[in-house]
Design a protein around this motif. Structure first.
Motif, PDB file in Angstrom:
ATOM      1  N   LYS A  41      26.685 -22.117 -22.749  1.00  0.00           N
ATOM      2  CA  LYS A  41      26.116 -20.785 -22.514  1.00  0.00           C
ATOM      3  C   LYS A  41      26.010 -20.454 -21.035  1.00  0.00           C
ATOM      4  O   LYS A  41      27.000 -20.327 -20.344  1.00  0.00           O
ATOM      5  CB  LYS A  41      24.758 -20.700 -23.219  1.00  0.00           C
ATOM      6  N   ALA A  42      24.766 -20.340 -20.548  1.00  0.00           N
ATOM      7  CA  ALA A  42      24.565 -19.825 -19.196  1.00  0.00           C
ATOM      8  C   ALA A  42      24.896 -20.866 -18.141  1.00  0.00           C
ATOM      9  O   ALA A  42      24.669 -22.065 -18.338  1.00  0.00           O
ATOM     10  CB  ALA A  42      23.116 -19.383 -19.034  1.00  0.00           C
TER      11      ALA A  42
ATOM     12  N   TYR B  33      21.354  -8.895 -11.417  1.00  0.00           N
ATOM     13  CA  TYR B  33      22.806  -8.741 -11.504  1.00  0.00           C
ATOM     14  C   TYR B  33      23.246  -8.680 -12.966  1.00  0.00           C
ATOM     15  O   TYR B  33      22.613  -9.295 -13.826  1.00  0.00           O
ATOM     16  CB  TYR B  33      23.512  -9.943 -10.857  1.00  0.00           C
ATOM     17  N   TYR B  35      26.899  -9.657 -14.846  1.00  0.00           N
ATOM     18  CA  TYR B  35      28.247 -10.202 -14.738  1.00  0.00           C
ATOM     19  C   TYR B  35      28.891 -10.166 -16.132  1.00  0.00           C
ATOM     20  O   TYR B  35      28.216 -10.227 -17.147  1.00  0.00           O
ATOM     21  CB  TYR B  35      28.223 -11.659 -14.283  1.00  0.00           C
ATOM     22  N   GLN B  37      32.100 -12.266 -18.258  1.00  0.00           N
ATOM     23  CA  GLN B  37      32.975 -13.437 -18.199  1.00  0.00           C
ATOM     24  C   GLN B  37      33.972 -13.348 -19.340  1.00  0.00           C
ATOM     25  O   GLN B  37      33.608 -13.433 -20.502  1.00  0.00           O
ATOM     26  CB  GLN B  37      32.169 -14.736 -18.298  1.00  0.00           C
ATOM     27  N   PHE B  90      26.449 -11.679 -18.780  1.00  0.00           N
ATOM     28  CA  PHE B  90      25.325 -12.457 -18.262  1.00  0.00           C
ATOM     29  C   PHE B  90      24.513 -11.607 -17.294  1.00  0.00           C
ATOM     30  O   PHE B  90      25.057 -10.964 -16.394  1.00  0.00           O
ATOM     31  CB  PHE B  90      25.801 -13.700 -17.514  1.00  0.00           C
ATOM     32  N   PHE B 101      20.425 -17.496 -14.520  1.00  0.00           N
ATOM     33  CA  PHE B 101      21.110 -16.699 -15.529  1.00  0.00           C
ATOM     34  C   PHE B 101      20.389 -16.688 -16.867  1.00  0.00           C
ATOM     35  O   PHE B 101      19.737 -17.675 -17.251  1.00  0.00           O
ATOM     36  CB  PHE B 101      22.528 -17.257 -15.745  1.00  0.00           C
ATOM     37  N   GLY B 102      20.548 -15.566 -17.573  1.00  0.00           N
ATOM     38  CA  GLY B 102      20.148 -15.506 -18.974  1.00  0.00           C
ATOM     39  C   GLY B 102      21.182 -16.212 -19.826  1.00  0.00           C
ATOM     40  O   GLY B 102      22.219 -16.671 -19.334  1.00  0.00           O
ATOM     41  N   GLN B 103      20.915 -16.284 -21.125  1.00  0.00           N
ATOM     42  CA  GLN B 103      21.767 -17.042 -22.044  1.00  0.00           C
ATOM     43  C   GLN B 103      23.015 -16.287 -22.480  1.00  0.00           C
ATOM     44  O   GLN B 103      23.862 -16.834 -23.169  1.00  0.00           O
ATOM     45  CB  GLN B 103      20.964 -17.463 -23.277  1.00  0.00           C
TER      46      GLN B 103
END
Lengths: 110, 110
Positions: A41-42, B33, B35, B37, B90, B101-103
């Protein structure tokens, strides 16, 4: 344009081997370089390297920063299967935005 | 100790639909932020914020909007979903320095 390049893109090694991951950058205004580990995950934070801290170590992981040649390496010794992950390099170019490389996918074979 | 919390974890959208990805942090960080991916790629910055009421575009802002009415919350809005927006999203916050970061939210547009 600020750019971060990681190599290799992927790497497969046997448990117990030592690996070296590379990160180079083109910079306009360097502030710091960060390494992250991403499993399912993160991304999770590993190290931050700056002008005042160019070498970091934590257990089997270590990293150095070469500000003159504009690169960093992440070393992992005595690799374990739990080290399998994507390793991301990110650079803060002085504006608090992190620019990421594409990552290195590391696979450790038991 | 929640850190950065994102909702939902998964979502499937039809082309043309809209949705908001929620992000909240409890660390009192000024910087936040978003992002995205894509498979085999690093993280690309969509939008960022240096504090409540202040937002700016990142590398790939087209098709997205953000707002930052409080220090804690930084939602990301997709107005007209397109297949190219299929990705993992994210949210992150930082003090400055290290981003946490979050999950992640896995979004599929069909």
């Amino acid at each position: 344009e600020d750019k971060v390049v990681q190599s290799p893109l992927s790497l497969v090694v046997h448990e117990g081997d030592t690996v070296t991951l590379n990160c180079s950058y083109e910079v306009t205004n360097f502030r710091s370089l960060l390494w992250y580990k991403q499993e399912k995950k993160a991304p999770t934070f590993l190290f931050m390297l700056t002008s005042s801290g160019i070498e970091k170590k934590s257990g089997r992981l270590s990293s150095i920063l070469d500000k003159k040649e504009l690169f960093s390496i992440l070393n992992i010794t005595a690799t374990q299967t739990g080290d399998s992950a994507i390793y991301l390099c990110a650079v803060n170019f002085g504006n608090e935005k992190l620019t990421f490389g594409t990552g290195t996918r590391l696979t450790i074979i038991p | 100790n929640a850190g950065v919390t994102q909702t939902p974890k998964f979502r499937i959208l039809k082309i043309g639909q809209s949705m908001t990805l929620q992000c909240t942090q409890d660390m009192n960080h000024n910087y936040m932020y978003w992002y995205r991916q894509d498979p085999g790629m690093g993280l690309k910055l969509i939008y960022y914020s240096v504090g409540a009421g202040i937002t700016d575009k990142g590398e790939v802002p087209n098709g997205y909007n953000v707002s930052r009415s409080t220090t804690e919350d930084f939602p990301l809005r997709l107005e007209l979903a397109a297949p190219s927006q299929t990705s993992v999203y994210f949210c992150a916050s930082s003090y400055p320095g290290v981003a946490f970061f979050g999950q992640g939210t896995r979004l599929t547009v069909v």
